[in-house]
Design a protein around this motif. Structure first.
Motif, mmCIF file in Angstrom:
data_model
loop_
_atom_site.group_PDB
_atom_site.id
_atom_site.type_symbol
_atom_site.label_atom_id
_atom_site.label_comp_id
_atom_site.label_asym_id
_atom_site.label_seq_id
_atom_site.Cartn_x
_atom_site.Cartn_y
_atom_site.Cartn_z
ATOM 1 N N ASP A 85 1.062 -0.959 0.167
ATOM 2 C CA ASP A 85 -0.129 -0.597 -0.653
ATOM 3 C C ASP A 85 0.900 1.356 0.205
ATOM 4 O OD1 ASP A 85 -2.206 2.330 -0.080
ATOM 5 O OD2 ASP A 85 -3.326 1.017 1.990
ATOM 6 N N SER A 86 1.055 2.357 -1.193
ATOM 7 C CA SER A 86 1.435 3.356 -1.606
ATOM 8 C C SER A 86 1.279 4.382 -0.201
ATOM 9 C CB SER A 86 1.934 3.950 -2.307
ATOM 10 O OG SER A 86 0.007 3.783 -2.998
ATOM 11 N N HIS A 87 0.532 3.930 0.642
ATOM 12 C CA HIS A 87 -0.054 5.567 1.372
ATOM 13 C C HIS A 87 0.181 5.126 2.855
ATOM 14 C CE1 HIS A 87 -3.555 5.334 -2.074
ATOM 15 N NE2 HIS A 87 -3.034 6.548 -1.848
ATOM 16 N N TYR A 88 0.911 4.095 2.587
ATOM 17 C CA TYR A 88 1.763 3.460 4.334
ATOM 18 C C TYR A 88 2.908 4.139 3.559
ATOM 19 C CZ TYR A 88 -2.524 1.402 6.637
ATOM 20 O OH TYR A 88 -3.935 1.751 7.810
ATOM 21 N N GLN A 89 3.959 5.211 4.347
ATOM 22 C CA GLN A 89 5.183 5.275 3.962
ATOM 23 C C GLN A 89 5.594 4.928 5.119
ATOM 24 O OE1 GLN A 89 5.709 8.596 1.647
ATOM 25 N NE2 GLN A 89 5.085 7.930 -0.242
ATOM 26 N N LYS A 90 5.456 5.612 6.170
ATOM 27 C CA LYS A 90 5.871 4.882 7.378
ATOM 28 C C LYS A 90 4.898 4.804 8.076
ATOM 29 C CE LYS A 90 9.538 7.826 10.140
ATOM 30 N NZ LYS A 90 9.506 8.941 10.900
ATOM 31 N N PHE A 91 5.683 3.823 9.034
ATOM 32 C CA PHE A 91 4.952 3.168 10.012
ATOM 33 C C PHE A 91 5.596 3.081 11.314
ATOM 34 C CE2 PHE A 91 4.667 -0.659 12.726
ATOM 35 C CZ PHE A 91 2.633 -1.307 13.010
ATOM 36 N N GLU A 92 5.032 3.291 12.193
ATOM 37 C CA GLU A 92 5.131 3.241 14.305
ATOM 38 C C GLU A 92 4.551 2.945 14.749
ATOM 39 O OE1 GLU A 92 7.040 6.575 17.147
ATOM 40 O OE2 GLU A 92 6.129 6.799 15.171
ATOM 41 N N LEU A 93 5.211 1.804 15.034
ATOM 42 C CA LEU A 93 4.166 0.677 16.890
ATOM 43 C C LEU A 93 4.121 1.918 17.909
ATOM 44 C CD1 LEU A 93 2.035 -1.449 17.252
ATOM 45 C CD2 LEU A 93 4.656 -2.756 18.684
ATOM 46 N N VAL A 114 1.009 6.366 11.485
ATOM 47 C CA VAL A 114 1.111 5.788 9.798
ATOM 48 C C VAL A 114 1.688 7.538 9.066
ATOM 49 C CG1 VAL A 114 -0.846 5.618 9.145
ATOM 50 C CG2 VAL A 114 0.729 3.975 7.534
ATOM 51 N N ILE A 115 2.072 7.001 7.852
ATOM 52 C CA ILE A 115 2.455 8.127 6.942
ATOM 53 C C ILE A 115 2.680 7.857 5.520
ATOM 54 C CG2 ILE A 115 3.874 10.586 6.986
ATOM 55 C CD1 ILE A 115 4.973 10.811 9.804
ATOM 56 N N GLY A 116 1.430 8.604 4.753
ATOM 57 C CA GLY A 116 1.664 8.462 3.799
ATOM 58 C C GLY A 116 1.652 9.972 3.236
ATOM 59 N N PRO A 117 1.083 10.181 1.882
ATOM 60 C CA PRO A 117 1.744 11.074 0.846
ATOM 61 C C PRO A 117 -0.113 11.959 0.708
ATOM 62 C CG PRO A 117 1.619 8.842 -0.790
ATOM 63 C CD PRO A 117 1.565 9.110 0.691
ATOM 64 N N THR A 118 -0.014 13.146 0.069
ATOM 65 C CA THR A 118 -1.501 13.310 0.277
ATOM 66 C C THR A 118 -1.898 14.386 -0.725
ATOM 67 O OG1 THR A 118 -3.121 14.905 1.872
ATOM 68 C CG2 THR A 118 -1.405 15.182 1.770
ATOM 69 N N HIS A 119 -2.767 14.398 -1.070
ATOM 70 C CA HIS A 119 -2.837 15.564 -2.332
ATOM 71 C C HIS A 119 -3.393 17.224 -1.181
ATOM 72 C CE1 HIS A 119 -2.777 12.630 -5.138
ATOM 73 N NE2 HIS A 119 -2.706 12.086 -4.374
ATOM 74 N N SER A 120 -3.898 17.245 -0.152
ATOM 75 C CA SER A 120 -4.277 18.548 0.330
ATOM 76 C C SER A 120 -3.358 18.952 0.665
ATOM 77 C CB SER A 120 -4.364 18.512 1.764
ATOM 78 O OG SER A 120 -5.790 16.838 2.368
ATOM 79 N N LYS A 121 -3.945 20.878 1.003
ATOM 80 C CA LYS A 121 -3.129 21.706 0.688
ATOM 81 C C LYS A 121 -2.568 22.139 1.439
ATOM 82 C CE LYS A 121 -6.427 24.404 -2.399
ATOM 83 N NZ LYS A 121 -8.269 25.436 -2.259
ATOM 84 N N GLY A 122 -1.484 22.512 1.372
ATOM 85 C CA GLY A 122 -0.490 23.160 2.912
ATOM 86 C C GLY A 122 0.607 21.706 2.909
ATOM 87 N N ASN A 168 2.534 17.647 1.765
ATOM 88 C CA ASN A 168 3.081 16.802 1.019
ATOM 89 C C ASN A 168 2.752 15.976 1.696
ATOM 90 O OD1 ASN A 168 3.291 18.652 -1.145
ATOM 91 N ND2 ASN A 168 5.690 18.636 -0.527
ATOM 92 N N PHE A 169 2.379 15.913 3.528
ATOM 93 C CA PHE A 169 1.978 14.699 3.566
ATOM 94 C C PHE A 169 1.112 14.091 4.629
ATOM 95 C CE2 PHE A 169 6.223 13.891 2.115
ATOM 96 C CZ PHE A 169 6.207 12.770 2.068
ATOM 97 N N GLN A 170 0.279 13.728 5.245
ATOM 98 C CA GLN A 170 -1.070 13.123 6.070
ATOM 99 C C GLN A 170 -0.022 11.879 6.825
ATOM 100 O OE1 GLN A 170 -4.754 12.131 4.658
ATOM 101 N NE2 GLN A 170 -3.368 10.590 3.532
ATOM 102 N N ASP A 171 -0.933 12.157 8.261
ATOM 103 C CA ASP A 171 -0.841 10.680 9.102
ATOM 104 C C ASP A 171 -2.116 10.307 10.011
ATOM 105 O OD1 ASP A 171 -0.788 12.667 11.347
ATOM 106 O OD2 ASP A 171 0.055 12.267 12.610
ATOM 107 N N PHE A 172 -1.973 9.373 10.197
ATOM 108 C CA PHE A 172 -3.243 9.032 10.370
ATOM 109 C C PHE A 172 -2.961 7.837 12.201
ATOM 110 C CE2 PHE A 172 -4.469 8.463 6.290
ATOM 111 C CZ PHE A 172 -5.216 8.652 5.635
#
Ligand code: COA
Ligand code: ADP
Length: 576
Positions: free
Chosen positions: A438-446, A459-467, A469-473
């Motif tokens: 899954d290319s949206h899971y670029q960085k994972f941390e337990l 988890v950190i992944g790319p985003t298309h949101s303004k402001g 380039n990355f989003q996290d969950f």
């Protein structure tokens, strides 16, 4: 009435459907309607909750026995929230049916509504879930039950979620014990209010009842509803001693019948106010049985915790005095009641988040760990059980469906892989490997391994949101192996928030309300995988900006997942 009935609370469906040949009726369904008479009511003309509990238990027990074909006894009744009181002249309707049979126990769901015959209006009073155990007869043991076959999609959903509720029930006692013992709540023994508080001892009630034939079934086993009614009755006396009036019962925590009682037993009942909060207070009640011919030996039947409120003349909640607990056990119960109140409030918050209030992430707290995990799994089960999925496209053997409901757009992608279901489950449960497909899971941390089945990760992944380039969950992943044949393997995901992973300025914090996998074994080496994601406005940019893009993106991820599973199946450790 305790509160005015809002238009939105009215029961929409007609309660009584005339049965015709082509209308499906669950064979375990039992209905009961009772006109509330003065003999069922208190001095204010309101139905006594004890009577309501007795009718509820009778209806549910009959439903259980229809499935079991033998006598059943009540083992537990889950937490009940009473939304309305009922008055003389109104009709109370009970509808019960078996949701699922396990081994020797089964779950019955009960819906209770009130009807005003003069206006024809109906409204919900409460829903409840009771568990019964089938007993072979007098002196005989538990009986293995036949499985229950759900007849409609709604029944299929209840059947599926019943397994999750059972898991929570079986852990309930242990969970509450752990929580109250780890609670850091302190007694506020120095405050001025506390010094003028009501001494708890003044609210103590002790009572005794003799179990007579009308209180028991034909085998002589006391009805669970009767014991609950007696417990409610002493709790109500204790409550009225505290607030010098007649309070209203709002919630009852889970009832668990630890041991049986029979005709001829004496039931000893003791109640006291454990703690008082601003507008509500908790009464604890304990029931013990003295059995015939061994009067010096008693068994613990049940303990329950009931929350009351006091209403003023205008129907507003009254402010309550403080309570001064007795030293020793009283002080312990005072702290434990505070911990139970916190658990109740946390659960309410989780439910309200499910109903799409913002923010969607619920705060992570060990005190609601079991409930959050339950909620995570049941939200996925409910999404999976929806009937109105529309096939959107088929791409390389993967089928993509969409479902529009309110502000939510949900997706499901279905595919089959030639990999054993346990291997698929092991590989997909390993969140640290998700970036491999899954290319949206670029960085994972337990962040935290909560228990065997639950982990929290960042988890950190790319985003298309303004402001940015990355989003996290921050996600809670809960996994389940099947409770019985015919259940899927499940991995559910939902956002949580916790201080160890605060939002940062350089990342867009995003939220997932419900996502995950269901895995069905088709053959020994063939698994049907369904991936679900509920796309709230917040996570739409997680994939891309338009529906066509979303579909293509999801199919691409699933294709990569397919490849990952095929390539790694021999490496998967399937010791589950
Ligand atoms: N909530 C729901 N189900 C529960 C439960 C709880 N708190 N505790 C146990 N169970 C279920 C178990 O899951 C099991 O079901 P399964 O066979 O489908 O898996 C079943 O109850 C039996 O559990 P087990 O651990 O084998 O219990 P047991 O043999 O020690 O006794 C009872 C269970 C119910 C027979 C026993 O506790 C009892 O007699 N209780 C009183 C019941 C009664 O008489 N009620 C009426 C009012 S007094
Ligand atoms: P706990 O003491 O852990 O709360 P119990 O099962 O002993 O559990 O009791 C349940 C509740 O019943 C208590 O919280 C208390 O409110 C009430 N209770 C127990 N014993 C007495 C008693 N002797 N007198 C009055 N109330 C009691």
């Amino acid at each position: 009435m305790m509160a005015e009935t809002k238009e939105s609370e009215l029961v929409e469906e007609p309660l009584f459907i005339w049965k015709t040949e082509d209308v499906y009726t669950n064979p375990t369904e039992v209905k009961m309607s009772q006109l509330i008479l003065p003999c069922h009511a208190n001095h204010r003309g309101e139905l006594s909750t004890g009577q309501l509990l007795k009718w509820m238990d009778t209806t549910a027990c009959l439903s259980a026995e229809r499935h079991a074909n033998c006598p059943c006894v009540t083992v537990s009744v889950d937490d009940i929230d009473f939304e309305h009181t009922l008055s003389i002249g109104q009709v109370v309707n009970f509808k019960a049916k078996v949701n699922r049979a396990f081994n020797t126990s089964l779950e019955v769901g009960i819906a209770i509504t009130c009807e005003d015959p003069s206006s024809g209006m109906q409204w919900k009073v409460c829903n409840a879930f009771a568990t019964f155990v089938a007993k072979g007869g007098k002196g005989l043991g538990k009986v293995q039950l036949k499985p229950m076959a759900p007849g409609t999609s709604e029944e299929q959903m209840e059947y599926s979620i019943a397994a999750e509720r059972r898991r929570m029930r079986l852990r309930h006692l242990e969970t509450i014990k752990d929580l109250v013992s780890s609670s850091t709540i302190q007694n506020e023994t120095n405050s001025e209010e506390y010094q003028s508080a009501v001494p708890a001892g003044k609210t103590r009630v002790e009572s005794i009842e003799l179990v007579l034939p009308p209180h028991a079934n034909h085998q002589g086993n006391t009805f669970g509803g009767q014991i609950m009614a007696w417990m409610e009755s002493v709790a109500a006396i204790s409550a009225s001693r505290f607030c010098k009036g007649h309070p209203v019962l709002k919630t009852i925590d889970m009832f668990h019948f630890r041991g049986p009682s029979n005709v001829g037993d004496r039931i000893s009942l003791k109640a006291i106010v454990n703690n008082a909060f601003k507008t509500s207070f908790e009464v604890g009640v304990c029931a013990e049985a003295y059995h015939q011919e061994v009067w010096d030996r008693k068994t613990h039947i049940n303990s329950a915790f009931l929350t009351f409120v006091m209403l003023g003349k205008d129907g507003e909640l009254s402010t309550l005095p403080c309570i001064k607990p007795e030293p020793g056990d009283g002080e312990r119960r005072y702290r434990e009641a505070s911990a139970r109140k916190k658990i109740r409030l946390d659960r309410k918050y989780i439910i309200s988040c499910k109903q799409t209030e913002v923010p969607l992430s619920v705060p992570w707290d060990p005190s609601n760990q079991v409930y959050l995990s339950y909620n995570n799994i049941s939200a996925l089960k409910m999404l999976a059980a929806k009937q109105n999925w529309v096939l959107n496209c088929t791409q390389n053997k993967a089928k993509l469906f969409t479902l529009e409901e309110g502000q939510f757009l949900s997706f499901k992608v279905e595919m089959s892989v030639s990999v054993n279901v346990k291997q698929v489950f092991t590989l997909l449960s390993d969140m640290s490997r998700r970036h491999e497909w899954d290319s949206h899971y670029q960085k994972f941390e337990l962040i935290q391994k909560v228990d065997e089945d639950d982990v929290i990760y960042h988890v950190i992944g790319p985003t298309h949101s303004k402001g940015s380039n990355f989003q996290d969950f921050v996600l809670l992943a809960s996994r389940r192996v099947p409770c019985a044949d015919g259940d899927p393997y499940l991995i559910a995901l939902r956002s949580v928030s916790l201080p160890a992973a605060p939002p940062t300025e350089d990342l867009v914090r995003s939220e997932v309300l419900c996502a995950g996998f269901t895995l069905w074994e088709e053959e020994d080496t063939q698994t049907r995988i369904t991936y679900y994601i509920q796309a709230t406005p917040g996570i739409l940019p997680y994939i891309t900006c338009n529906i066509t893009g979303l579909s293509a993106d999801l199919c691409k991820i699933i294709e990569a997942c397919h490849k990952f599973l095929e390539q790694n199946k021999d490496m998967a450790n399937v010791a589950l």
